[in-house]
Design a protein around this motif. Structure first.
Motif, PDB file in Angstrom:
ATOM      1  N   GLU A  20      32.906 -18.564 -43.899  1.00 24.40           N
ATOM      2  CA  GLU A  20      31.912 -18.339 -43.816  1.00 24.40           C
ATOM      3  C   GLU A  20      30.884 -18.528 -44.937  1.00 24.40           C
ATOM      4  OE1 GLU A  20      30.636 -14.319 -41.289  1.00 24.40           O
ATOM      5  OE2 GLU A  20      30.995 -13.816 -43.501  1.00 24.40           O
ATOM      6  N   VAL A  21      29.619 -19.161 -44.632  1.00 23.00           N
ATOM      7  CA  VAL A  21      28.757 -19.205 -45.592  1.00 23.00           C
ATOM      8  C   VAL A  21      27.762 -17.841 -45.766  1.00 23.00           C
ATOM      9  CG1 VAL A  21      26.677 -20.743 -46.247  1.00 23.00           C
ATOM     10  CG2 VAL A  21      28.850 -21.777 -45.167  1.00 23.00           C
ATOM     11  N   SER A  22      27.655 -17.427 -46.967  1.00 20.69           N
ATOM     12  CA  SER A  22      26.757 -16.214 -47.153  1.00 20.69           C
ATOM     13  C   SER A  22      25.273 -16.692 -47.652  1.00 20.69           C
ATOM     14  CB  SER A  22      27.426 -15.281 -48.035  1.00 20.69           C
ATOM     15  OG  SER A  22      28.603 -14.889 -47.456  1.00 20.69           O
ATOM     16  N   ALA A  23      24.467 -17.100 -46.898  1.00 22.39           N
ATOM     17  CA  ALA A  23      23.229 -17.689 -47.345  1.00 22.39           C
ATOM     18  C   ALA A  23      22.013 -16.675 -47.636  1.00 22.39           C
ATOM     19  CB  ALA A  23      22.777 -18.700 -45.935  1.00 22.39           C
ATOM     20  N   VAL A  24      22.185 -15.676 -46.891  1.00 18.98           N
ATOM     21  CA  VAL A  24      21.119 -14.634 -47.492  1.00 18.98           C
ATOM     22  C   VAL A  24      21.996 -13.282 -47.490  1.00 18.98           C
ATOM     23  CG1 VAL A  24      19.138 -13.401 -46.808  1.00 18.98           C
ATOM     24  CG2 VAL A  24      19.129 -15.786 -46.376  1.00 18.98           C
ATOM     25  N   ASN A  25      21.758 -12.559 -48.503  1.00 17.83           N
ATOM     26  CA  ASN A  25      22.753 -11.558 -48.834  1.00 17.83           C
ATOM     27  C   ASN A  25      21.982 -10.033 -49.154  1.00 17.83           C
ATOM     28  OD1 ASN A  25      25.266 -12.965 -48.705  1.00 17.83           O
ATOM     29  ND2 ASN A  25      24.433 -14.103 -50.350  1.00 17.83           N
ATOM     30  N   GLY A  26      21.333  -9.679 -48.057  1.00 15.73           N
ATOM     31  CA  GLY A  26      20.595  -8.486 -48.259  1.00 15.73           C
ATOM     32  C   GLY A  26      19.398  -8.369 -48.975  1.00 15.73           C
ATOM     33  N   VAL A  27      18.311  -8.855 -48.410  1.00 16.36           N
ATOM     34  CA  VAL A  27      16.961  -8.911 -48.948  1.00 16.36           C
ATOM     35  C   VAL A  27      16.021  -8.105 -48.387  1.00 16.36           C
ATOM     36  CG1 VAL A  27      17.137 -11.133 -50.121  1.00 16.36           C
ATOM     37  CG2 VAL A  27      16.176 -11.065 -47.709  1.00 16.36           C
ATOM     38  N   SER A  28      15.353  -7.031 -49.228  1.00 16.23           N
ATOM     39  CA  SER A  28      14.271  -6.255 -48.404  1.00 16.23           C
ATOM     40  C   SER A  28      12.950  -6.546 -49.245  1.00 16.23           C
ATOM     41  CB  SER A  28      14.620  -4.954 -48.697  1.00 16.23           C
ATOM     42  OG  SER A  28      15.750  -4.513 -48.087  1.00 16.23           O
ATOM     43  N   PHE A  29      11.726  -6.577 -48.402  1.00 20.68           N
ATOM     44  CA  PHE A  29      10.476  -6.739 -48.812  1.00 20.68           C
ATOM     45  C   PHE A  29       9.583  -6.752 -47.713  1.00 20.68           C
ATOM     46  CE2 PHE A  29       9.852 -10.818 -46.871  1.00 20.68           C
ATOM     47  CZ  PHE A  29      10.841 -11.471 -46.585  1.00 20.68           C
ATOM     48  N   ASP A  30       8.340  -6.563 -48.112  1.00 21.73           N
ATOM     49  CA  ASP A  30       7.122  -6.351 -47.044  1.00 21.73           C
ATOM     50  C   ASP A  30       6.200  -7.532 -47.213  1.00 21.73           C
ATOM     51  OD1 ASP A  30       8.072  -4.165 -46.210  1.00 21.73           O
ATOM     52  OD2 ASP A  30       6.538  -2.706 -47.196  1.00 21.73           O
ATOM     53  N   VAL A  31       5.452  -8.061 -46.439  1.00 18.49           N
ATOM     54  CA  VAL A  31       4.263  -8.979 -46.527  1.00 18.49           C
ATOM     55  C   VAL A  31       3.231  -8.089 -46.114  1.00 18.49           C
ATOM     56  CG1 VAL A  31       3.201 -11.164 -45.833  1.00 18.49           C
ATOM     57  CG2 VAL A  31       5.764 -11.044 -46.353  1.00 18.49           C
ATOM     58  N   ASN A  32       2.103  -7.894 -46.712  1.00 17.16           N
ATOM     59  CA  ASN A  32       1.212  -7.185 -46.315  1.00 17.16           C
ATOM     60  C   ASN A  32       0.020  -8.061 -45.739  1.00 17.16           C
ATOM     61  OD1 ASN A  32       2.200  -4.612 -46.908  1.00 17.16           O
ATOM     62  ND2 ASN A  32       1.963  -5.170 -49.231  1.00 17.16           N
ATOM     63  N   GLU A  33      -1.020  -7.420 -45.128  1.00 20.27           N
ATOM     64  CA  GLU A  33      -2.067  -8.082 -44.406  1.00 20.27           C
ATOM     65  C   GLU A  33      -2.764  -8.924 -45.757  1.00 20.27           C
ATOM     66  OE1 GLU A  33      -4.429  -5.132 -42.575  1.00 20.27           O
ATOM     67  OE2 GLU A  33      -3.729  -5.183 -40.882  1.00 20.27           O
ATOM     68  N   SER A  34      -3.258  -9.949 -45.360  1.00 17.95           N
ATOM     69  CA  SER A  34      -4.017 -11.064 -46.209  1.00 17.95           C
ATOM     70  C   SER A  34      -3.485 -11.332 -47.663  1.00 17.95           C
ATOM     71  CB  SER A  34      -5.383 -10.274 -46.337  1.00 17.95           C
ATOM     72  OG  SER A  34      -6.113 -10.178 -45.467  1.00 17.95           O
ATOM     73  N   GLU A  35      -2.073 -10.876 -47.780  1.00 18.83           N
ATOM     74  CA  GLU A  35      -1.113 -11.110 -48.906  1.00 18.83           C
ATOM     75  C   GLU A  35      -0.676 -12.743 -49.166  1.00 18.83           C
ATOM     76  OE1 GLU A  35       1.289  -8.016 -51.221  1.00 18.83           O
ATOM     77  OE2 GLU A  35       2.195  -8.530 -49.395  1.00 18.83           O
ATOM     78  N   CYS A  36      -0.405 -13.261 -50.135  1.00 15.87           N
ATOM     79  CA  CYS A  36       0.112 -14.419 -50.099  1.00 15.87           C
ATOM     80  C   CYS A  36       1.567 -14.271 -51.011  1.00 15.87           C
ATOM     81  CB  CYS A  36      -0.757 -15.642 -50.778  1.00 15.87           C
ATOM     82  SG  CYS A  36       0.161 -16.979 -50.617  1.00 15.87           S
ATOM     83  N   VAL A  37       2.537 -14.498 -50.373  1.00 12.71           N
ATOM     84  CA  VAL A  37       3.925 -13.991 -51.053  1.00 12.71           C
ATOM     85  C   VAL A  37       4.348 -15.518 -51.277  1.00 12.71           C
ATOM     86  CG1 VAL A  37       6.118 -12.880 -51.123  1.00 12.71           C
ATOM     87  CG2 VAL A  37       4.037 -12.047 -49.860  1.00 12.71           C
ATOM     88  N   GLY A  38       5.137 -15.849 -52.705  1.00  7.88           N
ATOM     89  CA  GLY A  38       5.651 -17.051 -52.984  1.00  7.88           C
ATOM     90  C   GLY A  38       7.180 -16.523 -52.941  1.00  7.88           C
TER      91      GLY A  38
END
Ligand SMILES: Nc1ncnc2c1ncn2[C@@H]1O[C@H](COP(=O)(O)OP(=O)(O)OP(=O)(O)O)[C@@H](O)[C@H]1O
Ligand code: SF4
Ligand SMILES: [Mg+2]
Length: 342
Positions: A20-38
Motif C-alpha cells: 500500500e502507498v500512503s500518499a496522504v496521511n491525515g490532513v485537516s484544513f479549511d479553504v475560506n471564501e475568497s482566500e488563496c491557499v498555497g
C-alpha cells in the motif's frame, strides 16, 4: 469567515502489487471564501492526490478516507453523478499540462460552450457571448478568432489561459490550480501568475494553488501549507512561512529557492537526501532522515501539527529553530497509537 471547503483527517491510499502507498496521511484544513491557499512541497509529497481525492478523481487503485466537505456536503464517497454536478460548476480544477485538459479534436468555442449548455442550461448564443467574455478576462487577443481554432493551433501559454477561462466559465466558488505554470517558460509563467492575481481580485472564487516552488505562492497566496510525506509540516500566512519558518523542512525549502545572481537564476542549496518511500514511511517524523536537528524523540514519536502562534502551526518536536532542543510540551502521537488507528 465561511469555509467553502472543510477537510478533516483526509487520507489517500493506493493499492499496488508491492504493497500500500500512503500518499496522504491525515490532513485537516479549511479553504475560506475568497482566500488563496498555497500547497507547497517537493515532488511526491501528496499535493496533487490530496486534491484529486477531494474531486473524486483518484486512480482506480486509490481510495480516500476521512472527510472533505464542500459547503457542508460530504464529497468523500459521493456518487459520481452527484459529484459531476459540483465538479466544473462549483469546484473547478486546472492542471499543469493544458493538452490533457483540452480535447484535441474539438474547436475551442465548442469546448467552452458545451460546458455552459450542460451545467447552466444556456442557449448557444448566450454561451458564445459568455465564452468571449471569459477569453477577454484571461487576456486572449483576438478572442472571437480563437473560438474557431483547435488546441494545437495555440501556444502553450495561450492554451493555459484557455484552460483557466474554461475553469472560470461557470463561476466556480473554488478553483484548484495544480502547477498551472510549471510547463511554461519563465516569461509566460510570470504572465499567468499575474493573470491569476488579477482573477483573484475580479472573481470571488477561493483559489488553491499547488506548486513545488515557494516563490510562486509569495505574490498570490494568503496562507501556505507545506506538505511532506503526505502530511502538513507547517501552515501559516505567507509572511510567517517566509520570514518566521518554524519547521526545518520549510527552512530547507526556503534555502533551496533559486536566487538571482548576475541576471541568472541559480540554485545554491538543495535539501540533502530523498523524500521518504511512501510504502515504508519512517516511524514517527517523516522528515527524520533528512533533518539536521533529528534527535531521539523524532524517531520515536510522530509530531502533531500544533500552533506556534494563532494561525501558524508546525509538526516538529523542536522548541524553535533558534533553540533546537526538544519541546517537552510538544504534543505527539506515539507511533503504536498511530499504527492501531491506521
Ligand atoms: N495510482 C497510483 N498508484 C500508486 N501510487 C500513486 C498513484 N498515484 C499517485 N501515486 C503516488 O502518490 C504519491 C503522491 O503523489 P502526488 O501526485 O500527490 O505528488 P505531488 O506532490 O503532486 O508531486 P509532483 O510535484 O511531482 O506533482 C507519489 O509517490 C505517487 O507516486
Ligand atoms: S520532529 Fe525532529 S526530525 Fe522531524 S522536523 Fe522536527 S527536529 Fe526534524
Ligand atoms: Mg502534483
Amino acid at each position: 469567515m465561511t469555509a467553502v471547503l472543510e477537510v478533516r483527517d483526509l487520507k489517500v491510499r493506493f493499492a499496488t502489487p508491492d504493497g500500500e502507498v500512503s500518499a496522504v496521511n491525515g490532513v485537516s484544513f479549511d479553504v475560506n471564501e475568497s482566500e488563496c491557499v498555497g500547497i507547497v512541497g517537493e515532488s511526491g509529497s501528496g499535493k496533487s492526490q490530496l486534491f484529486m481525492s477531494v474531486m473524486g478523481l483518484l486512480a482506480k487503485n486509490g481510495r480516500a478516507l476521512g472527510s472533505a466537505k464542500y459547503r457542508g456536503t460530504e464529497l468523500v464517497g459521493m456518487p459520481v453523478k452527484d459529484l459531476n454536478k459540483i465538479r466544473g460548476d462549483k469546484i473547478a480544477m486546472i492542471f499543469q499540462d493544458s493538452m490533457t485538459g483540452l480535447t484535441p479534436h474539438l474547436r475551442i468555442g465548442k469546448q467552452m460552450t458545451e460546458v455552459l449548455v450542460q451545467h447552466k442550461g444556456m442557449g448557444e448564443a448566450a454561451a458564445v457571448k459568455r465564452a468571449l467574455e471569459m477569453l477577454n478576462l484571461v487576456r486572449i487577443p483576438e478572442a472571437a478568432r480563437r473560438l474557431a481554432q483547435y488546441p494545437h493551433e495555440l501556444s502553450g501559454g495561450m492554451r493555459q489561459r484557455i484552460m483557466i477561462a474554461m475553469a472560470l466559465l461557470c463561476e466556480p466558488e473554488l478553483l484548484i490550480a495544480d502547477e498551472p505554470t510549471t510547463a511554461l517558460d519563465v516569461t509566460v509563467q510570470a504572465q499567468i501568475l499575474d493573470l491569476m492575481s488579477d482573477l483573484k481580485r475580479v472573481t470571488k472564487a477561493a483559489i488553491v494553488l499547488i506548486t513545488h516552488d515557494l516563490g510562486t505562492v509569495a505574490g498570490l497566496c494568503d496562507k501556505v501549507q507545506v506538505m511532506y510525506g503526505g502530511r502538513f509540516m507547517e501552515t501559516g500566512s505567507v509572511q510567517e512561512i517566509f520570514y518566521q519558518p518554524a519547521h526545518p523542512y520549510t527552512a530547507g525549502l526556503l534555502a533551496s529557492m533559486p536566487r538571482l545572481t548576475e541576471g541568472r537564476r541559480e540554485k545554491l542549496y538543495a535539501i540533502p537526501g530523498q523524500p521518504p518511500n511512501l510504502q515504508r514511511l519512517p516511524k514517527a517524523c517523516p522528515f527524520q532522515e533528512r533533518c539536521d536537528y533529528v534527535h531521539e524523540r523524532c524517531v520515536d514519536e510522530l509530531p502533531l501539527l500544533r500552533d506556534v502562534t494563532p494561525g501558524h502551526a508546525k509538526a516538529c518536536h523542536l522548541l524553535s529553530l533558534a533553540n533546537p532542543v526538544s519541546d517537552p510540551k510538544a504534543p505527539s502521537l506515539k507511533v503504536a497509537d498511530e499504527a492501531r488507528s491506521a
